[in-house]
Structure formats: C-alpha cells, structure tokens
Write an enzyme that holds these catalytic residues in place. Structure first.
Site, PDB file in Angstrom:
ATOM      1  N   ARG A  42      77.213  34.651  -3.448  1.00 58.62           N
ATOM      2  CA  ARG A  42      78.548  34.390  -3.980  1.00 58.62           C
ATOM      3  C   ARG A  42      78.861  32.906  -4.102  1.00 58.62           C
ATOM      4  NH1 ARG A  42      83.524  37.191  -1.050  1.00 58.62           N
ATOM      5  NH2 ARG A  42      82.090  38.951  -1.235  1.00 58.62           N
ATOM      6  N   HIS A  88      78.599  42.707 -12.303  1.00 61.75           N
ATOM      7  CA  HIS A  88      79.363  41.995 -11.273  1.00 61.75           C
ATOM      8  C   HIS A  88      80.572  42.833 -10.871  1.00 61.75           C
ATOM      9  CE1 HIS A  88      80.023  38.233  -9.127  1.00 61.75           C
ATOM     10  NE2 HIS A  88      81.305  38.257  -9.468  1.00 61.75           N
ATOM     11  N   TYR A 132      93.356  37.382 -25.669  1.00 62.47           N
ATOM     12  CA  TYR A 132      93.702  36.462 -26.748  1.00 62.47           C
ATOM     13  C   TYR A 132      92.584  35.464 -27.082  1.00 62.47           C
ATOM     14  CZ  TYR A 132      98.435  38.055 -25.677  1.00 62.47           C
ATOM     15  OH  TYR A 132      99.550  38.823 -25.459  1.00 62.47           O
TER      16      TYR A 132
END
Length: 765
Positions: A42, A88, A132
């Site tokens: 991580r 993931h 967007y």
C-alpha cells in the site's frame, strides 16, 4: 439410524473452531500481518518502477482500455470502475484521488496521466467528480510500461484470481527518482522528492561504468531535487550531498522571486518591478512544492491584518497559467531583502522537505537507501529485465525458425507436398515421415494459404531465416556477456536522455539549488516605523499613546474618578517595561498602544496583571540600561533592563517578595553614579557605595538598610562628588543639593541617621 448419525457428525459445532490462545500473541500476530500488508502492498513504492500498487493498477487498467496518447480520452469513471472492480478492491475516492495526482503537472514532475477537464489546481481546489473528467496515458507512462508483452516481468493473480496484473512495470524510465513518492506505512514512512531525468541518467551511466564510484562524484552529476513547481532549494551542495549519502535529511525549499518584465537583469532576478517615482513591487513567480497558492496568499494577507508585516501594504494574485503574486511594500524605503526574509519566516514561502529514501527492494523488503544504493539496485533490475526480454525474444525466434524451415522444405518439395495432400487421407504423418518434419511444421504447412505458394515467398522466407539467425546469434552473445548487457543498457539510457534532455521543455531543470545568502537580521522591531509617542498611564491602569512628544506637564483627559499616574516620552520602536508592586515585570511594545483619542484601554486586556497589583513604574527599555530595585523590606539589588523583558502576557517575576512585602522603588542607575542613598519610613538616611549592590537577574537582593520599625520609603543612586539632590516641597521645580554626604556614608545595611535639614517630609527623593 446410521444415516442420521452421519448427518449429525457432518454438522460440526462452530464452537469447535475456537482456539484457546494468549490474547497478546494473537493480537501481535494479526497486527504484524496488517503492518506487513500496509508496508508492502500500500504505502511504500517499489524501487524498480517507483510505483505503489494503486498507481500500477491504474496504469495497467488504462493500458488494457487502450488509452494510449494516440487514442481518444475515456471517462475517468470508466477507469476507476475497472480498477476497483478488477484489481484494487478499495474505495472509488481513493482510486480517483490517486489517478488525479498522476495527472497534475504541479504534483508530478513527469505526469503519467493526461487529464481532460478539471483535475484540480495549484490553488488547492479539488478535481471535478470522475463522471465529468476524462483521461488517457502520457508518453512517459508508455515508456514506463514498455516491454510488458515481451516476457520481462511476472504476472500475478488479482485479489479474486479472475485476472492477472504485472508485478512491476518494466520500462526504462527511472520513475522512483524522477517522480518521487510519499507515504506513511506502519512504523515507517517514505518521502522522496522528484528529480531531473537527465541527471538521473548521467549518475546511472557513471555507476554502470564505475561501480565503485565515490558519492561526491555522483553528486557532481546528480544535483538534487527538481520539483514540479520549481522554486529554490536553499541549502549548500555539501548539505544536499550528505542527505543523499544516507538516504535521510531535509531541505529548505523557497519560492522564487522573478520579475520577467523588469528592464534590468538584477531586478528580474530579485523579482523587483520598478513603477516610477521610486516606487516598486515584488513578484513571486514560483512557490514551494505542495504549498497551495491560495493558502500562501491567505497567510500573507493574515500577516498584514495581524500587523506582523507592517512593511507590507498589500498582496495581489495576478496569476494566469503562470504564477504571479504581487507584493506591494508600505514604503519605497523598505528593504526588499528584509521583506523577503520576513515572508520566509512568517509564511509557507519557505518550507522544509524531509528526504526519506525508504523503498521496497526486489525482494519486497523495506530499506532506507542512499543514492548510489538506489541506482545500483535499479541497474540490477533493468539488467534482469533486459535478460528476460532477450530470452523471451530468443524463444520467439526459435519457434519462428522452426516454422520457416518447415516452409522452406515445403517449397523445395512443393509438387510432392501437394500430391500427398491430394491423395492421402491423413497427409500429416506421411509428410512428417517423408520430410522429417515436426508436428508444428507439418501443421503449419497444411494451414498455408494457396496464395503463399509463390516463388517470391521462398525468397522472403530465406531472407527471414537469415535475419532470424543473425538476431539469434546477437541475442545469445548478449545473454552470454555481462559487458554487452551493460553496453546495451547504456545505449538505451542515452536514447532516453535525448528525449528528456535539458534542452527539452519537459526536461529542463526547474528547481535551483543554491546556498541561501546570510539571513537579513529579521525582528519585528525592524518592521516598526520609528515615530515619537507620548505614553499616558492612568491610576486605574488605562493606557494610551499620543502621537508626537507632547509636554509632560500638560493636562490630559481621564475617566471620571481616575487620574494621572505616569506620562513619558518614547518611540514606537521602544519596549515599555511595566513593574507591579508584586515584583513582576511586563513588556509592552510602544507601537501597540491604543490611540489617544479616547481614554485608551485597560492594561489588563493585554497583559495578565493580577487584580490586586499596582503599577509602580514604567521604564523604556534600552540595551544595557541598569535599574535599582528595592522592596518595602529594605532589600534590593541592581539589574539590567535586558533581564526584565518578558515574551508572554504573564510577564516575568523578578523581585521575590515574602508575606506583605511590596516592590517600592524602580529607578534608573546613571552610568556616572557611584553611591546609593536609602531612606526609611523612620526618616533615617543611609549612603553606601554602589559597588556593594549586587547585580542580579531575579531574587530578593541584599539588605540595604536596617529597620527596627516600618520599612523602606525610597532609594536612589547619585554621584558622591556632586552631592545628593532632592525635590523641594511647594510650588515649582526647586531642588536642593547636599554636597557633604560623608556624615551619612556607612556600610550597606546600616540603620542610618536623620537626613539633612530641608529633606522632604514624605521621605522620598
């Protein structure tokens, strides 16, 4: 009955799965698993490709979606969905935030994602929602993933074993140092700045040529951090080199002042724009890495509002695609260097970046490495990738050669091959037997198209065979020679350097590394404009400052029931020392006094003065100025005003008092004074040498005069040769001087005798 018993046996009691184990060992085992997962999967980047798993999965997903630089953009939502669905299993926000950072040219020195839409800005604003925005890979990302199809890296199963993902990215781009990384794991962290690719390549080539190269030589080629936002690393080359030798250290990072439109070169470099009439303004063109521009401007504006920067009039943000923060000084006489130094100290125009080269090596072990160690490991990983790529290509050549040789045999015996195919029910074993073909060769011949049976094809096959054999020979030589492998790696690195060289827009160095000039002595006092002021303090503790030096004997207005206590002249740059009868001293800047239009403000609004304490003296601080301090008990000592300055509202306890004792006397000691005169409530006067008075920073002091009843009334210092003077009673400013003081001169601590004729009845000087 037997079947029923079997069914009961199959239904196991869940309580049988409970294991009796010590709580501390069970907890530590599970925490260790969590910690290792955080460290290796991580938070820490892999040395070989400089990526954390989330970044690697993002790039791999975008490659799978064919979002290369030549193709169109796709919605970020599509990418994030694929990443969290297949590779993931974490939140969409975490994945999108990681993707946004890869696209921000002010966050990454060499962006790996090209964004379309609002991907945030240097002001600190967040990106638009992923529905967007759109994204695709950059050329740098493609460089980093080069060779994924060439057997260069292992592929590992994803979390649900449905897909596969690459263990690392095999490309030659030195992403760890080029783009840096930061992360906090369990018990360890990493913080790596970005660097210039051309310099990384130069240092790498040096290590390849000379594995025993000295660190100092590497630092001649590898200058240090090269941040995406530019700026200046205000450290010496020696300090930077020391940090990279151990892998730990820190750098001061400053914004850059630069005025592109200034006429003079020195003004451009200093960031000064001349406005005519002697007026000027400063321009900030670059800010420190990871400092949001909006936050920096807020800090500067707040410093102006809090009067911490009284030499600065205004700050304006005139930025477009380039940063331009304009600073307007309050006066044209302000020293630009002093203004810069004050901004460095009061705002994030100067920050500190901590270097911590903590990475996962090829064995997935976290290690803090120095620069040479990082480069050595990276070279080893690239050599391994080169060997794997070469071996993979050799295997491909061997398979192709097998087929090409089969095709050539078919062309040489074309009529017979056609005859076998036309006449035999099972032509394959016949062909294998007759022409000594392998199974793959025979299968390939049978699958040939009729249009391939041209004479031209035979020539092409022979040329292809020659080229394959030549390539095979070269690859075998390459695999058999470490020297050739190093030469190939150097050639590839030189090619990379041309693409990211200092002459290219992306490759030119942005951050300057230079030792900071000696700091201009910066203090808040230097910020205050020197002006005369008259300090007025009332009996009830209301204080104000009138502009200019007004006559001290004029009548000032006070609140009803209040009256004058202290009136004195000072400068706005002075510090006022206020002594209470409890022996505590407070410090107040003369520039911070409220105006004299009203009655001022209570001192207790600014200073934590005890409600029962009374102000007994107000003194202007001067460096080295000596004071006589005496308590009602007859004890006292000398001190300097430097020892009395207090940094906080609570002041500083200087005179230690017992029971009902009070501080009675605070008087300046003139340089020429050599004797002390003390008078008690019993109207006895004693005179002794000033040398007998100790100089202390705090305490009770020593006995100045001995009393049977009462205590000390007043004390002062004087020059024996000139005599002792005191104020006469009645109207006017008449003073009287007694020259023959030898009659009262005794050792310190004496009882004394009655004062000379005409000494004031209130027993004060």
């Amino acid at each position: 009955m037997a079947a029923k018993e079997t069914a009961l046996d199959d239904e196991k009691d869940p309580f049988d799965a409970i294991v009796d184990a010590p709580f501390d060992s069970a907890l530590s085992e599970r925490y260790l698993v969590y910690a290792l997962s955080t460290i290796t999967a991580r938070s820490l980047p892999d040395l070989r490709d400089g990526l954390k798993p989330v970044h690697r999965r993002l790039l791999w997903t975008m490659r799978q979606l064919k979002l290369d630089p030549a193709s169109g953009f796709k919605k970020s939502a599509r990418v994030v969905g694929e990443v969290i669905g297949k590779y993931h299993p974490h939140g969409d926000t975490a994945a999108y935030d990681a993707m946004v950072r890869l696209a921000q040219d002010f966050a990454l020195r060499y962006p790996l994602v090209e964004g379309q839409g609002n991907f945030g800005n240097i002001d600190g604003d967040n990106a638009a929602a992923y529905r967007y925005t759109e994204a695709r890979l950059t050329k740098t990302a493609m460089r980093l993933m080069e060779g994924l199809d060439a057997g260069t890296v292992d592929f590992i199963p994803t979390y649900n074993n449905e897909e596969e993902e690459p263990e690392i990215m095999p490309g030659l781009f030195p992403n760890l140092l080029a783009n840096g990384a930061s992360g906090i794991a369990v018990g360890m962290a990493t913080n790596i700045p970005s660097h210039n690719v051309a310099e990384i390549v130069d240092a790498t080539l040096e290590v390849i040529d000379n594995p025993h190269v000295e660190h100092a030589r590497l630092m001649e080629l590898f200058k240090g951090p090269d941040f995406a936002t530019g700026g200046i690393v205000a450290e010496s080359a020696e300090a930077v080199a020391q940090a990279y030798e151990t892998g730990r250290g820190s750098f001061r990072v400053r914004g850059r002042f630069h005025a592109a439109e200034a006429e003079k070169a020195e003004d451009r470099e200093a960031g000064i724009e001349r406005l005519g009439g002697g007026q000027w303004q400063l321009v900030i063109s670059e800010i420190p890495y990871q400092v949001p521009k909006g936050k920096l401007i807020e800090q500067i504006a707040q410093a102006i509002a809090d009067k911490k920067l009284p030499i600065l009039e205004d700050v304006r943000d005139e930025s477009d695609e380039h940063i331009r923060i304009v600073l307007v000084p309050r006066s044209r006489n302000v020293d630009p260097e002093l203004l810069k130094e004050s901004l460095y100290k009061l705002t994030d125009l100067e920050t500190r970046f901590g270097l911590n080269l903590n990475v996962l090596d090829a064995g997935r072990t976290p290690m803090v490495m120095g620069l040479k160690e990082v480069l050595t490991h990276w070279i080893a990983s690239q050599i391994d990738i080169l060997q794997r790529r070469s071996q993979h290509r050799l295997d491909q050549i061997a398979r192709r050669l097998e087929l090409v040789e089969g095709y050539i045999i078919a062309f040489l015996n074309l009529d017979r091959v056609i005859e076998i195919i036309r006449t035999k029910d099972e032509p394959k074993p016949v062909m294998m037997e007759e022409f000594k073909l392998t199974d793959r060769q025979a299968e390939a011949i049978l699958n040939m198209r009729l249009r391939s049976l041209r004479k031209l094809e035979e020539m092409q096959l022979r040329n292809e065979k020659d080229e394959l054999l030549k390539e095979q020979d070269e690859l075998e030589k390459l695999l058999g020679s470490p020297a050739r492998q190093r030469t190939r790696l150097k050639r590839d690195l030189n090619s990379l350097r041309k693409e990211y060289g200092p002459e290219t827009e992306l490759g030119r160095r942005r951050t300057t590394i230079e030792e900071a000039a000696p700091a201009v002595e910066f203090s808040m006092d230097a910020m205050i404009e020197k002006e005369p002021v008259t300090v007025i303090l009332s009996q009830k503790g209301w204080i104000r400052g009138a502009k200019g030096h007004l006559p001290l004997d004029q009548e000032f207005k006070y609140k009803e029931g209040d009256g004058p206590a202290f009136v004195l002249h000072a400068q706005t740059t002075d510090k006022l020392l206020l002594a209470t009868d409890m022996g505590r001293f407070f410090t107040l800047g003369a520039d911070k006094l409220p105006g004299a239009r009203g009655f001022g403000e209570p001192l207790r609004n600014t200073l934590d003065i005890d409600a029962s304490a009374q102000i007994v003296a107000v003194v202007v601080h001067e460096e080295g100025k000596r004071l006589l301090l005496a308590a009602s008990t007859g004890k006292g000592f000398a001190t300097t005003t430097d020892e009395l300055l207090a940094e906080t509202r609570k002041g500083r306890q200087v005179v230690n008092l017992k029971d009902d004792a009070r501080l009675k006397v605070v008087r300046p000691i003139a340089a020429e004074h050599d004797h002390v005169a003390v008078v008690g409530d019993n109207r006895k006067l004693v005179v002794f040498n000033l040398e007998e008075l100790p100089t202390l920073s705090k305490g009770q002091g020593v006995k100045l005069q001995n009393y049977r009843d009462g205590g000390l009334s007043d004390a002062t210092t004087f020059t024996l040769a000139e005599g002792l003077s005191w104020q006469m009673g009645g109207k006017g400013d008449r003073t009287r001087t007694e020259n023959e003081m030898w009659q009262w001169k005794v050792a310190r601590g004496g009882a004394g005798r009655l004062p000379p004729q005409g000494f004031p009845r209130d027993n004060t000087f």
